[in-house]
Write an enzyme that holds these catalytic residues in place. Structure first.
Site, short mmCIF file in Angstrom:
data_model
loop_
_atom_site.label_atom_id
_atom_site.label_comp_id
_atom_site.label_asym_id
_atom_site.label_seq_id
_atom_site.Cartn_x
_atom_site.Cartn_y
_atom_site.Cartn_z
N CYS A 96 -30.31 -44.72 -46.69
CA CYS A 96 -31.61 -44.07 -46.58
C CYS A 96 -31.89 -43.55 -47.98
O CYS A 96 -31.81 -44.31 -48.94
CB CYS A 96 -31.62 -43.01 -45.49
SG CYS A 96 -30.10 -42.05 -45.35
N GLY A 109 -28.38 -41.12 -47.96
CA GLY A 109 -27.32 -41.87 -47.29
C GLY A 109 -26.49 -41.02 -46.36
O GLY A 109 -25.30 -41.32 -46.13
N ARG A 121 -30.31 -40.06 -41.97
CA ARG A 121 -30.79 -41.17 -41.14
C ARG A 121 -29.73 -42.25 -40.98
O ARG A 121 -29.62 -42.87 -39.91
CB ARG A 121 -32.08 -41.72 -41.78
CG ARG A 121 -33.20 -40.70 -41.70
CD ARG A 121 -34.37 -41.02 -42.60
NE ARG A 121 -34.08 -40.76 -44.00
CZ ARG A 121 -34.98 -40.86 -44.98
NH1 ARG A 121 -36.20 -41.25 -44.69
NH2 ARG A 121 -34.65 -40.59 -46.22
N1 PTR Z 1 -30.57 -32.17 -51.68
C1 PTR Z 1 -31.28 -33.12 -50.88
C2 PTR Z 1 -32.07 -32.38 -49.83
O1 PTR Z 1 -31.48 -31.60 -49.05
O2 PTR Z 1 -33.27 -32.61 -49.76
C3 PTR Z 1 -30.35 -34.10 -50.29
C4 PTR Z 1 -30.85 -34.93 -49.15
C5 PTR Z 1 -31.94 -35.75 -49.26
C6 PTR Z 1 -30.17 -34.90 -47.95
C7 PTR Z 1 -32.35 -36.57 -48.20
C8 PTR Z 1 -30.55 -35.70 -46.89
C9 PTR Z 1 -31.63 -36.55 -47.03
O3 PTR Z 1 -31.97 -37.36 -45.99
P1 PTR Z 1 -31.37 -38.85 -45.79
O4 PTR Z 1 -29.88 -38.81 -45.91
O5 PTR Z 1 -31.80 -39.19 -44.38
O6 PTR Z 1 -32.01 -39.74 -46.78
#
Ligand code: PTR
Ligand code: PTR
Length: 299
Positions: free
Chosen positions: A213, A216, A219
């Site tokens: 995602c 990672g 999702r």
């Molecule tokens: N530091 C980021 C935040 O919390 O926004 C890290 C992060 C970004 C964590 C996206 C999860 C995220 O979602 P996915 O893993 O579904 O892309």
């Protein structure tokens, strides 16, 4: 089935979410040193999301780092181990590493659960060529030969050629495009449809499926949990979503990011089960056949 009855009860009482909140996000004893090396810092999309050293995918060559972990999910009683690589969405500077990983791990299916941009922010670099175009990434030449888009999915096919060996391979790319980070899919029906299509494509595949995602974790964790639960149901094994999450987090930290994502996937598991049977009764032989034929078509 007993485990699903328990799941329903614990969702209703709120116990399921409390247990999820208490589960460790990072397995004690695992280290994340490679991610912090000077040479690798810029290869991480988010400073707070790193792969475990013990399960990270190691690239061949001098610079061996990529923000990705092997995640193997065993389905007891069936002899099946579903192999994944959970990865962050490539950055402009890591696209070549990403394709090198795909090639070296003999991956033939990429599952992408993010859009390129969400709410005005870049979530993932477009690491693939547009339709009919070709891009070079290191020793690999990639051509997009097919692209089908619906409102929720985009399915693509790529040809990969290793310029050094002239070896050619074919890769499928399945993107779910209706699911913002930190959130849950807009439509559980569409999401289940997508997971079923991923499962169909994965049939008999032994090489790891790359799932990513943006970070990672969130999702990506939901997708792996859902597919694992479907396999457990089919194998007549109990489904304990929390132990699925634990098994995942033992291999990559933080998989499934929020309690609402956990609730969503638990409800989707129950929905699949009810959709197939109508009732929580697992004893019946006929139910089983119906499920084994039905899971990939009707539910
Ligand atoms: N530091 C980021 C935040 O919390 O926004 C890290 C992060 C970004 C964590 C996206 C999860 C995220 O979602 P996915 O893993 O579904 O892309
Ligand atoms: N417009 C959104 C975005 O660019 O993030 C949704 C979207 C994402 C639409 C990817 C299509 C996408 O695939 P492509 O543009 O490569 O066909």
């Amino acid at each position: 089935e007993n485990s699903l009855m328990l799941l329903q009860e614990s969702l209703e009482s709120g116990a399921a979410l409390a247990q999820f909140d208490q589960l460790y996000r990072k397995k004690p004893g695992m280290t994340m040193n490679a991610a912090r090396l000077d040479a690798n810092i810029a290869k991480n999309r988010y400073r707070d999301i790193s792969p475990y050293d013990q399960t990270r995918v190691i690239l061949k060559g001098l610079t061996d780092y990529i923000n990705a972990n092997y995640v193997n999910m065993e389905i007891p009683g069936s002899g099946i181990v579903n192999r994944y690589i959970a990865a962050q969405g490539p950055l402009p500077a890591t696209c070549t590493d990403f394709w090198q990983m795909v090639w070296e791990q003999h991956t033939s299916l990429l599952v992408m659960l993010t859009m390129k941009n969400e709410r005005g922010r870049v979530k993932c670099h477009q690491y693939w060529p547009d339709m009919y175009e070709t891009l070079d990434y290191g020793a690999l030449q990639i051509t997009c030969v097919k692209e089908d888009e619906s409102t929720s999915f985009a399915f693509r096919e790529f040809n990969l050629t290793n310029i050094e060996t002239r070896e050619e391979r074919h890769i499928s790319h399945m993107q779910y495009i209706a699911w913002p980070d930190h959130g849950v899919p807009d439509d559980p029906g569409d999401f289940l449809d997508f997971v079923i299509k991923v499962r169909e494509r994965r049939q008999g595949m032994v090489e790891p499926t790359v799932v990513h995602c943006s970070a990672g974790i969130g999702r990506t964790g939901v997708l792996i949990t859902m597919e694992t639960a479907m396999c457990l149901v089919e194998a007549n094994q109990p489904v304990y979503p929390l132990s699925i999450v634990r098994q995942m987090r033992d291999q990559r930290a933080m998989l499934i990011q929020t309690a609402s994502q956990y609730k969503f996937v638990c409800e989707a598991i129950l929905k699949v089960y009810h959709g197939c049977f109508g009732t929580l009764n697992f004893e019946n032989e006929q139910c089983f056949e119906q499920m084994n034929n039905g899971l990939t078509t009707k539910c």
